[in-house]
Design a protein around this motif. Structure first.
Motif, PDB file in Angstrom:
ATOM      1  N   ASP A  33       5.399 -11.868  -2.305  1.00  0.00           N
ATOM      2  CA  ASP A  33       6.079 -11.346  -1.129  1.00  0.00           C
ATOM      3  C   ASP A  33       6.219  -9.839  -1.321  1.00  0.00           C
ATOM      4  O   ASP A  33       6.295  -9.374  -2.453  1.00  0.00           O
ATOM      5  CB  ASP A  33       7.492 -11.967  -1.086  1.00  0.00           C
ATOM      6  N   TYR A  34       6.233  -9.098  -0.214  1.00  0.00           N
ATOM      7  CA  TYR A  34       6.529  -7.679  -0.356  1.00  0.00           C
ATOM      8  C   TYR A  34       7.987  -7.498  -0.747  1.00  0.00           C
ATOM      9  O   TYR A  34       8.851  -8.274  -0.344  1.00  0.00           O
ATOM     10  CB  TYR A  34       6.238  -6.923   0.948  1.00  0.00           C
ATOM     11  N   ALA A  35       8.243  -6.470  -1.546  1.00  0.00           N
ATOM     12  CA  ALA A  35       9.608  -6.162  -1.963  1.00  0.00           C
ATOM     13  C   ALA A  35      10.196  -5.150  -0.991  1.00  0.00           C
ATOM     14  O   ALA A  35       9.457  -4.481  -0.260  1.00  0.00           O
ATOM     15  CB  ALA A  35       9.597  -5.585  -3.371  1.00  0.00           C
ATOM     16  N   MET A  41       5.978  -5.543  -5.239  1.00  0.00           N
ATOM     17  CA  MET A  41       5.868  -6.957  -4.856  1.00  0.00           C
ATOM     18  C   MET A  41       6.824  -7.829  -5.653  1.00  0.00           C
ATOM     19  O   MET A  41       7.272  -7.485  -6.732  1.00  0.00           O
ATOM     20  CB  MET A  41       4.436  -7.464  -5.024  1.00  0.00           C
ATOM     21  N   ILE A  42       7.106  -8.973  -5.052  1.00  0.00           N
ATOM     22  CA  ILE A  42       7.837 -10.033  -5.739  1.00  0.00           C
ATOM     23  C   ILE A  42       6.817 -11.130  -6.024  1.00  0.00           C
ATOM     24  O   ILE A  42       6.144 -11.600  -5.105  1.00  0.00           O
ATOM     25  CB  ILE A  42       8.963 -10.574  -4.847  1.00  0.00           C
ATOM     26  N   ILE A  43       6.682 -11.500  -7.274  1.00  0.00           N
ATOM     27  CA  ILE A  43       5.799 -12.614  -7.598  1.00  0.00           C
ATOM     28  C   ILE A  43       6.648 -13.874  -7.572  1.00  0.00           C
ATOM     29  O   ILE A  43       7.577 -14.017  -8.369  1.00  0.00           O
ATOM     30  CB  ILE A  43       5.115 -12.423  -8.954  1.00  0.00           C
ATOM     31  N   ARG A  44       6.361 -14.747  -6.629  1.00  0.00           N
ATOM     32  CA  ARG A  44       7.187 -15.944  -6.441  1.00  0.00           C
ATOM     33  C   ARG A  44       6.839 -16.991  -7.500  1.00  0.00           C
ATOM     34  O   ARG A  44       5.813 -16.888  -8.185  1.00  0.00           O
ATOM     35  CB  ARG A  44       6.988 -16.482  -5.026  1.00  0.00           C
ATOM     36  N   PRO A  45       7.691 -17.998  -7.660  1.00  0.00           N
ATOM     37  CA  PRO A  45       7.476 -18.962  -8.757  1.00  0.00           C
ATOM     38  C   PRO A  45       6.070 -19.556  -8.812  1.00  0.00           C
ATOM     39  O   PRO A  45       5.503 -19.683  -9.900  1.00  0.00           O
ATOM     40  CB  PRO A  45       8.547 -20.027  -8.487  1.00  0.00           C
ATOM     41  N   TYR A  46       5.502 -19.876  -7.665  1.00  0.00           N
ATOM     42  CA  TYR A  46       4.169 -20.488  -7.702  1.00  0.00           C
ATOM     43  C   TYR A  46       3.117 -19.489  -8.200  1.00  0.00           C
ATOM     44  O   TYR A  46       2.253 -19.830  -9.014  1.00  0.00           O
ATOM     45  CB  TYR A  46       3.806 -20.998  -6.300  1.00  0.00           C
ATOM     46  N   TYR A  48       3.817 -16.910 -10.079  1.00  0.00           N
ATOM     47  CA  TYR A  48       4.118 -16.570 -11.467  1.00  0.00           C
ATOM     48  C   TYR A  48       3.671 -17.677 -12.421  1.00  0.00           C
ATOM     49  O   TYR A  48       3.231 -17.405 -13.537  1.00  0.00           O
ATOM     50  CB  TYR A  48       5.614 -16.271 -11.645  1.00  0.00           C
ATOM     51  N   ALA A  49       3.738 -18.922 -11.965  1.00  0.00           N
ATOM     52  CA  ALA A  49       3.268 -20.037 -12.804  1.00  0.00           C
ATOM     53  C   ALA A  49       1.761 -19.894 -13.048  1.00  0.00           C
ATOM     54  O   ALA A  49       1.268 -20.173 -14.152  1.00  0.00           O
ATOM     55  CB  ALA A  49       3.588 -21.372 -12.131  1.00  0.00           C
ATOM     56  N   GLU A 159       4.081  -1.240  -8.461  1.00  0.00           N
ATOM     57  CA  GLU A 159       4.369  -1.847  -9.762  1.00  0.00           C
ATOM     58  C   GLU A 159       3.490  -3.082  -9.904  1.00  0.00           C
ATOM     59  O   GLU A 159       3.300  -3.828  -8.940  1.00  0.00           O
ATOM     60  CB  GLU A 159       5.841  -2.271  -9.839  1.00  0.00           C
ATOM     61  N   LEU A 161       2.083  -6.197 -13.029  1.00  0.00           N
ATOM     62  CA  LEU A 161       2.166  -6.736 -14.385  1.00  0.00           C
ATOM     63  C   LEU A 161       0.763  -6.763 -14.966  1.00  0.00           C
ATOM     64  O   LEU A 161      -0.207  -7.000 -14.253  1.00  0.00           O
ATOM     65  CB  LEU A 161       2.735  -8.156 -14.374  1.00  0.00           C
TER      66      LEU A 161
END
Ligand SMILES: [Zn+2]
Ligand SMILES: [Zn+2]
Lengths: 483, 483
Positions: A33-35, A41-46, A48-49, A159, A161
């Motif tokens: 999702d956009y931050a 950005m926001i990396i959502r749980p799916y 990030y998994a 930003e 990772l």
């Protein structure tokens, strides 16, 4: 209009608007999702998994080559960045600066790391005394920041990772060997875990890392015919060692500069996975990296069937636990909704189980790639599933490879080159005499750049003329428009 | 003076100067180093390997409670921090600000996250619509920054690594349950992995998290009698949900605020491991977390013995691979040097093997805790080592527990209280009537604060008077000077 059509209609057509399709898939699959901070950005749980699975597979490979992880600071003093001239020039426009801390103005502004060669160089100078301390092989998993003007989730965000490996060696030869070794780790990871065929080779002078002697990369072709640089490995020669005085006492009693390398792969690779494998129904994740390899969808209409089906699902879940990564969708949504949702999220295998299946001791196994179905006895499932997942893993790679081959063109004519780039895209392989100005000119005329000078060159050397300058060609190069 | 004495002499005496001892152990064991940026640290490979083991054990526990990992942005707009009044007041003095990015002054300064309640609150407001979306259980492993005036490696640094969990719930009761569940995860981790006995309980109003309804913590006693807050778990009530409008449509058709929690454990815990278990020879690492559980030191004098010993060592290495984490020290240093070095670095078990041992099919197993030796047949080693490591794990915990009990005092007299704090330190348990001003007064007079109001309270409630105010006591509280 069926529910299924309606759900799918929500996403753009890949052929009409690939970038809209991409953004919608990222959001609808709940990857990111956009931050509220521009370009972040926001990396959502799916999502990030998925990244965690990528990390685990890559980290294991690093450790097998004797690399250890560490952590270096987020903030880099301005003076450090200025010690390697090309480096600061390359990164200066993209830096974010901390100027206040603890209620006070800082004497020296601190940059949020865009990459960590400088601060790591400083440490290596302290840690390395003798040839016995070499090679020094360190990696870090961290966040970095590059203030980009135009951003796209995963592909280019302020930003992101990544991992950045940094090694120091006794000789230039050893550094070159390590640079190529890590490129091979990336190639192996991309092809065997992400199921993405890549072309490995050297970057041109124009495209190399700011401060490197030589940059190598792996390049992949996306579903819209644009290239994605998927990982890079840099031989930094003595450049950073000289900037940070990283010296060692050799066995011959002489003080010498270390030769250093750096290499990285980022969350950008997630964008590659989406764009290489995805289709009109959404994401398709390679089984080895998928957060869920299998989704189980219970199907029933009459209330009396519900408990029969759920009991069977529970038995399945237990049977498969620890063997494959399973998600049971026991939500209140309709089966059709669930089919669409988990297709959108790219789960490679779906198991459908209804009252009749329970009665027959069967499940219906559906392949996400082509929705092909297969009735499997529950007793055979434990053996069949891992096999099926491997088949899908291989089929995804093969499909991507076929696509790349169909979209790799060769020409000796610059007019045809321009036409291919404009109309068909894909990789265009040409004879080339290495020349920065010529490369820049091609870029301005076509928006295509040299993605890579592949390791795989004609035997006995390149014959003939450069497609642009007409000078004797020194190599074959692959051009493409790129992300 | 023997080589051994000389090496050990290099570190300060724990009793004379605990903080010098601590700093020397951190540096000499190569756990961490100061960074060239004020107050920041570099976590070196050995320290990071310890952190990776901690992460793995903790992450597994989180996932067993259905928490998933994600990643939220590093930078937080100033306006976000201002939405929860106590929160901004608590963190304002410690913030680092980004004011320039991409060559331009920013319109709104961005803080480097000191913690992420605010930016996560903003996302949760977008993601949560209905009670069906709850609970939302997310954790992130990341770096945070708090511009501290005085810093110590691991214990207090401007940048540190941690995990921060953030959950949203339908009811306050459910949030309270989750807050306590995660505290129990931390207790279990601290005691069973880090071998650190902790006291679990509630924080006083003065010590709670800025913006929380209630903060719980686990507190450990360090080797110098000072306390270390080892992890915290906050019930945030509706505070952040109101600040960020995190609402959901409940099954009764009403829109309600979520109740949220947050909980964290950081690289600070590494400081705790050092200070609880370490001794005059350096670090002692709990076997379950130690990067290397066993170090093998080959011993030989004559050249002809060298190959015999090295062959045996190679067999040992292969035999133990994948069963215990083994380091073979085949460097050119003397055995005495190696003994000291790996004792300094806290490896729980050393295996010594010389030509006579090879002949007798034996190794000498040395316990890092007390240097006790045990001759073990090589055939029995595969079974004996895991057993021995478990014995050491338990013995470390027991030793720390005994120490804590010997250093936990009880008094009803404030003069005695002051004397204990000044002379003996340790935990001091007293009767207390909760009162912020009184707590502040005690802090000013003694530098001791309420570390925790333990869950473990006298049955039937506390009788008697508060040690400071003389008012009827409401609880027993544990005071100590703290890191
Ligand atoms: Zn063609
Ligand atoms: Zn006492």
């Amino acid at each position: 209009m069926s529910e299924k059509e309606k759900f799918v209609e929500d996403i753009a057509d890949q052929e009409d608007d690939f970038s809209a399709w991409y953004n919608q898939v990222v959001r609808k699959a709940e990857l990111a999702d956009y931050a509220p901070v521009r370009g972040c950005m926001i990396i959502r749980p799916y999502g990030y998994a998925l990244w965690e699975n990528m990390q685990a597979r890559l980290d294991q490979r690093f450790k097998e080559t004797d690399v250890m992880n560490a952590y270096f600071p987020l903030l880099i003093p301005r003076s450090f960045l200025e010690k390697e001239a090309e480096h600061v020039e390359g990164f200066a426009p993209e830096l974010a600066w901390v100027t206040r801390g603890g209620g006070e103005e800082l004497e020296e502004p601190l940059a949020i790391r865009p990459t960590s060669e400088t601060i790591i160089g400083h440490s290596y100078a302290k840690w390395i005394q003798s040839y016995r301390d070499l090679p020094l092989l360190i990696n870090q998993w961290n966040n970095v920041m590059r203030w980009e003007k135009r951003t796209t989730l995963f592909l280019r965000t302020a930003e992101f990772l990544w991992q950045e490996g940094h090694t120091a060696h006794r000789t230039l030869e050893e550094a070159e060997e390590r640079t190529l070794m890590m490129l091979e780790v990336y190639r192996d990871f991309a092809e065997n875990e992400a199921a993405i065929p890549v072309i490995a080779g050297r970057k041109s002078e124009n495209e190399k890392f700011a401060g490197a002697l030589r940059t190598y990369s792996i390049e992949a072709l996306m579903g819209d015919g644009k290239a994605l640089q998927s990982a890079t490995s840099h031989n930094l020669g003595h450049n950073f060692a000289k900037g940070f005085d990283v010296q060692f006492l050799d066995s011959d009693g002489e003080r010498k500069y270390c030769a250093t390398t750096s290499w990285g792969l980022s969350t950008r690779m997630i964008g590659g996975i989406i764009m290489v494998h995805g289709d009109k129904s959404g994401l398709i994740l390679p089984p080895r990296l998928a957060p869920y390899q299998v989704v189980i969808v219970p199907i029933w209409r009459k209330d009396q069937d519900r408990s029969t089906v759920f009991e069977a699902v529970e038995r399945l879940r237990k049977m498969l636990k620890g063997k494959v990564r399973v998600k049971v969708d026991d939500s209140d949504n309709t089966p059709g909704w669930k089919f669409n949702e988990w297709e959108m999220r790219g789960v490679p295998v779906r198991l459908e189980i209804g009252p009749r299946d329970v009665q027959n001791n069967n499940v219906v196994l559906v392949n996400r790639m082509d929705r092909s179905k297969e009735v499997v006895s529950i007793d055979a499932l434990e053996a069949r599933l891992p096999e099926k997942l491997e088949e899908i893993q291989k089929a995804l790679f093969q499909r991507a490879l076929d696509y790349r081959e169909q979209n790799t063109h060769y020409t000796e004519d610059y007019e045809e080159f321009k036409q291919i780039i404009a109309e068909k895209r894909g990789f265009v392989r040409v004879k080339w005499a290495e020349d920065s100005a010529a490369e820049q000119a091609v870029k301005e005329e076509t928006k295509a750049t040299i993605r890579v000078i592949p390791f795989d060159q004609p035997e006995g050397g390149v014959q003939g003329k450069c497609i642009y300058t007409g000078k004797p060609a020194t190599c074959e190069a692959i051009f493409a428009r790129a992300y």
